[in-house]
Enzyme design. Structure first.
Site, PDB file in Angstrom:
ATOM      1  CE1 TYR A  33      -4.099  -1.670  -0.322  1.00 13.19           C
ATOM      2  CE2 TYR A  33      -3.020  -3.263   1.106  1.00 13.19           C
ATOM      3  CZ  TYR A  33      -4.039  -2.934   0.236  1.00 13.19           C
ATOM      4  OH  TYR A  33      -4.987  -3.855  -0.090  1.00 13.19           O
ATOM      5  CG  PHE A  66     -10.710  -2.071   9.551  1.00 13.17           C
ATOM      6  CD1 PHE A  66     -10.685  -1.592   8.236  1.00 13.17           C
ATOM      7  CD2 PHE A  66      -9.925  -1.429  10.497  1.00 13.17           C
ATOM      8  CE1 PHE A  66      -9.899  -0.508   7.882  1.00 13.17           C
ATOM      9  CE2 PHE A  66      -9.128  -0.341  10.157  1.00 13.17           C
ATOM     10  CZ  PHE A  66      -9.111   0.124   8.836  1.00 13.17           C
TER      11      PHE A  66
HETATM   12  C1  LIG Z   1      -7.002  -3.591   2.771  1.00 13.47           C
HETATM   13  C2  LIG Z   1      -6.982  -4.991   2.303  1.00 13.47           C
HETATM   14  O1  LIG Z   1      -7.982  -5.507   1.897  1.00 13.47           O
HETATM   15  S1  LIG Z   1      -5.523  -5.862   2.385  1.00 13.47           S
HETATM   16  C3  LIG Z   1      -5.733  -7.285   1.370  1.00 13.47           C
HETATM   17  C4  LIG Z   1      -4.977  -7.303   0.090  1.00 13.47           C
HETATM   18  N1  LIG Z   1      -5.382  -8.505  -0.635  1.00 13.47           N
HETATM   19  C5  LIG Z   1      -4.759  -9.690  -0.542  1.00 13.47           C
HETATM   20  O2  LIG Z   1      -3.739  -9.863   0.091  1.00 13.47           O
HETATM   21  C6  LIG Z   1      -5.437 -10.848  -1.249  1.00 13.47           C
HETATM   22  C7  LIG Z   1      -4.468 -11.565  -2.186  1.00 13.47           C
HETATM   23  N2  LIG Z   1      -3.866 -10.660  -3.165  1.00 13.47           N
HETATM   24  C8  LIG Z   1      -4.581 -10.063  -4.166  1.00 13.47           C
HETATM   25  O3  LIG Z   1      -5.787 -10.234  -4.258  1.00 13.47           O
HETATM   26  C9  LIG Z   1      -3.841  -9.216  -5.183  1.00 13.47           C
HETATM   27  O4  LIG Z   1      -2.570  -9.768  -5.396  1.00 13.47           O
HETATM   28  C10 LIG Z   1      -3.687  -7.733  -4.768  1.00 13.47           C
HETATM   29  C11 LIG Z   1      -5.047  -7.148  -4.483  1.00 13.47           C
HETATM   30  C12 LIG Z   1      -2.808  -7.607  -3.548  1.00 13.47           C
HETATM   31  C13 LIG Z   1      -3.002  -6.982  -5.923  1.00 13.47           C
HETATM   32  O5  LIG Z   1      -3.853  -7.022  -7.051  1.00 13.47           O
HETATM   33  P1  LIG Z   1      -3.285  -6.789  -8.544  1.00 13.47           P
HETATM   34  O6  LIG Z   1      -4.465  -6.475  -9.392  1.00 13.47           O
HETATM   35  O7  LIG Z   1      -2.439  -7.923  -8.925  1.00 13.47           O
HETATM   36  O8  LIG Z   1      -2.406  -5.493  -8.356  1.00 13.47           O
HETATM   37  P2  LIG Z   1      -1.928  -4.519  -9.540  1.00 13.47           P
HETATM   38  O9  LIG Z   1      -1.803  -5.308 -10.802  1.00 13.47           O
HETATM   39  O10 LIG Z   1      -2.781  -3.325  -9.605  1.00 13.47           O
HETATM   40  O11 LIG Z   1      -0.486  -4.144  -9.014  1.00 13.47           O
HETATM   41  C14 LIG Z   1      -0.077  -2.844  -8.684  1.00 13.47           C
HETATM   42  C15 LIG Z   1       1.356  -2.865  -8.248  1.00 13.47           C
HETATM   43  O12 LIG Z   1       1.445  -3.508  -6.979  1.00 13.47           O
HETATM   44  C16 LIG Z   1       2.375  -4.601  -7.057  1.00 13.47           C
HETATM   45  N3  LIG Z   1       1.831  -5.645  -6.207  1.00 13.47           N
HETATM   46  C17 LIG Z   1       0.563  -6.074  -6.195  1.00 13.47           C
HETATM   47  N4  LIG Z   1       0.426  -7.035  -5.274  1.00 13.47           N
HETATM   48  C18 LIG Z   1       1.618  -7.189  -4.687  1.00 13.47           C
HETATM   49  C19 LIG Z   1       2.087  -8.029  -3.672  1.00 13.47           C
HETATM   50  N5  LIG Z   1       1.289  -8.925  -3.078  1.00 13.47           N
HETATM   51  N6  LIG Z   1       3.382  -7.917  -3.317  1.00 13.47           N
HETATM   52  C20 LIG Z   1       4.186  -7.021  -3.923  1.00 13.47           C
HETATM   53  N7  LIG Z   1       3.780  -6.198  -4.908  1.00 13.47           N
HETATM   54  C21 LIG Z   1       2.503  -6.288  -5.272  1.00 13.47           C
HETATM   55  C22 LIG Z   1       2.399  -4.975  -8.519  1.00 13.47           C
HETATM   56  O13 LIG Z   1       3.574  -5.652  -8.851  1.00 13.47           O
HETATM   57  C23 LIG Z   1       2.287  -3.633  -9.171  1.00 13.47           C
HETATM   58  O14 LIG Z   1       3.539  -2.991  -9.088  1.00 13.47           O
HETATM   59  P3  LIG Z   1       3.988  -1.921 -10.179  1.00 13.47           P
HETATM   60  O15 LIG Z   1       3.002  -0.796 -10.085  1.00 13.47           O
HETATM   61  O16 LIG Z   1       5.367  -1.539  -9.762  1.00 13.47           O
HETATM   62  O17 LIG Z   1       3.908  -2.636 -11.502  1.00 13.47           O
END
Ligand SMILES: CC(=O)SCCNC(=O)CCNC(=O)[C@H](O)C(C)(C)COP(=O)(O)OP(=O)(O)OC[C@H]1O[C@@H](n2cnc3c(N)ncnc32)[C@H](O)[C@@H]1OP(=O)(O)O
Length: 428
Positions: A150, A428
């Site tokens: 984040y 949360f």
């Molecule tokens: C507040 C909350 O709800 S916290 C919960 C977060 N959700 C989870 O952990 C559930 C499992 N993970 C997921 O569902 C997904 O991997 C998410 C939501 C974390 C990311 O979704 P994506 O659609 O893949 O992310 P997106 O493609 O927009 O990536 C944006 C950037 O973040 C990076 N990124 C995304 N997820 C991660 C991660 N887990 N670790 C490191 N980097 C990440 C990407 O590499 C990308 O980097 P860049 O901008 O330098 O290219």
């Protein structure tokens, strides 16, 4: 609190970005059970939990109508269930004072593994921040699954949480006696009282958030979807005058030796010091128990001072917990109180634009006036670092050491840090 967040139109920038990728961004009609169930199952799948039962779905549908519920759909797929989820809602965040600021809470950020790393989360988070800003919220907050996600959207870790393991055969209670009364109760009989106790706890410490009924009820007793829900016990603490001041919800597990059970605390709520010490003493003196585990406590949990053997009460983990994203610098900084008076000019860097600018903060008698200025900056910092120091945590010096805050780091630390560290005692 207003319900405008439920109907505010979806963010056009994110809608277009996702449409370009062949995806559809939409608000979920939470009165449509089938649509909402699809969203809830996608959320559960995203967090790697089991499919939700009908009972659990019905319960969640009942609770979650007060959240803005957003899905991302791939209409080329037959299933119709979302490939991306997010939910958000307004709630008060307790800030130093203690005082309150309306905050935008974000949760359920998931993207299906089949659709990851294509910018879906970027669209969802950008949309959330623009929506919160448009609705006048001066900050957004969330708790995170991974600490690497984040920062790119301007969130900084603002509270830390500790986990503890207490060897109850080794430690003896050396804390004070308390005169109040402990008694077992059942979640159904304690619901309203428990919610009121939680509201007092949340209002008493910077970093805590006002909990909607679902989040409060989950702490009082397990929700329908909790796998071991029949194992939970609930003990309440009432003051000598009969005032409800705290409770502990916990499970007990046998570990192969009947004299050495493991107690896992689900939540310990203490609106007063007496409730805190009475409930800790209760846990430490349980018969047939060898270990008590508890997590999501503050960094200042006073346990070491309450037992005979400091090493019998071990901190087993310290983690970032609440992340803060400032959207409106003057409003956010003026909403909290300060423990010393002083003035600083802050240059805030924010690639997404919301908080970028130079601001003069003047604190007099603990109250701040914050205005945009052209004066030379005393401190230059990214919005993530401003989020990290906002609630009073002592992060300024280490962020300065790391080169992420430049200039009068000591002055920033003096102005923003609080004697009592901020804490968020739940997820949360
Ligand atoms: C507040 C909350 O709800 S916290 C919960 C977060 N959700 C989870 O952990 C559930 C499992 N993970 C997921 O569902 C997904 O991997 C998410 C939501 C974390 C990311 O979704 P994506 O659609 O893949 O992310 P997106 O493609 O927009 O990536 C944006 C950037 O973040 C990076 N990124 C995304 N997820 C991660 C991660 N887990 N670790 C490191 N980097 C990440 C990407 O590499 C990308 O980097 P860049 O901008 O330098 O290219």
């Amino acid at each position: 609190m207003s319900t405008e967040h439920l109907t505010h139109p979806i963010d056009e920038t994110s809608r277009r970005a996702l449409a370009d990728a062949g995806l559809r961004l939409a608000l979920v009609d939470t009165s449509d059970a089938a649509a909402f169930d699809g969203w809830l199952q996608a959320d559960a799948r995203g967090f790697l939990t089991a499919r939700m039962s009908r009972e659990a779905l019905a319960e969640e549908r009942g609770y979650l109508t007060t959240r803005r519920t957003t899905g991302v759909y791939d209409d080329s797929l037959p299933s119709g269930s979302p490939v991306g989820t997010v939910s958000s809602w307004p709630a008060p965040l307790t800030v130093p004072g203690p005082a309150e600021i309306p905050a935008w809470l974000i949760s359920s950020v998931t993207v299906a593994p089949t659709h990851r790393r294509k910018g879906v989360a970027t669209a969802l988070l950008g949309g959330e921040l623009r929506t919160a800003h448009a609705l006048g919220y001066s900050l957004a907050v969330l708790t995170v699954s991974e600490s690497v996600i984040y920062g790119r959207w301007g969130f900084g870790p603002a509270t830390f949480a500790t986990a503890w393991s207490v060897d109850t055969k080794r430690v003896r209670w050396t804390g004070p006696e308390t005169a109040g009364r402990l008694s077992f109760t059942e979640p159904e009989d304690y619901r309203e009282t428990g919610r009121a106790v939680i509201a007092r706890v949340m209002a008493s410490r910077a970093g805590e958030v006002g909990l909607e009924p679902r989040l409060a009820d989950r702490l009082i007793g397990p929700l329908a979807g909790t796998p071991d829900k029949d194992e939970y016990r609930l003990v309440r603490y009432d003051s000598p005058a009969g005032e409800p001041e705290g409770f502990v919800s916990y499970t007990v597990k046998e570990q192969g030796d009947f004299t050495k059970h493991l107690v896992e605390v689900s939540y310990l709520a203490a609106a007063t010091d007496e409730a805190l010490t009475a409930l800790w003493r209760y846990l430490i003196e349980l018969d047939l128990v060898a270990e008590v585990r508890v997590s999501v406590r503050g960094v200042d949990e006073p346990l070491h001072a309450l037992v005979s053997d400091i090493r019998g009460a071990r901190v087993t983990g310290v983690e970032d917990h609440l992340w803060v994203r400032i959207l409106d610098v003057p409003a956010a900084l003026a909403a909290r109180r300060y423990e010393t008076d002083g003035s600083l000019v802050l240059e805030v860097e924010d690639a997404l634009g919301f908080a970028a600018g130079r601001f003069r903060i003047d604190v007099e008698g603990g109250a701040a006036t914050v205005i945009p200025t052209q004066d030379g900056a005393d401190v230059t910092l990214p919005v993530t670092a401003l989020g990290s120091v906002y609630l009073g945590h002592d992060l300024a010096r280490s962020l300065g050491l790391a080169g992420r805050i430049r200039g009068d780091v000591a002055g920033l630390d003096r102005l923003f840090r609080t004697a009592v560290p901020p804490r968020l005692s739940t997820w949360f």
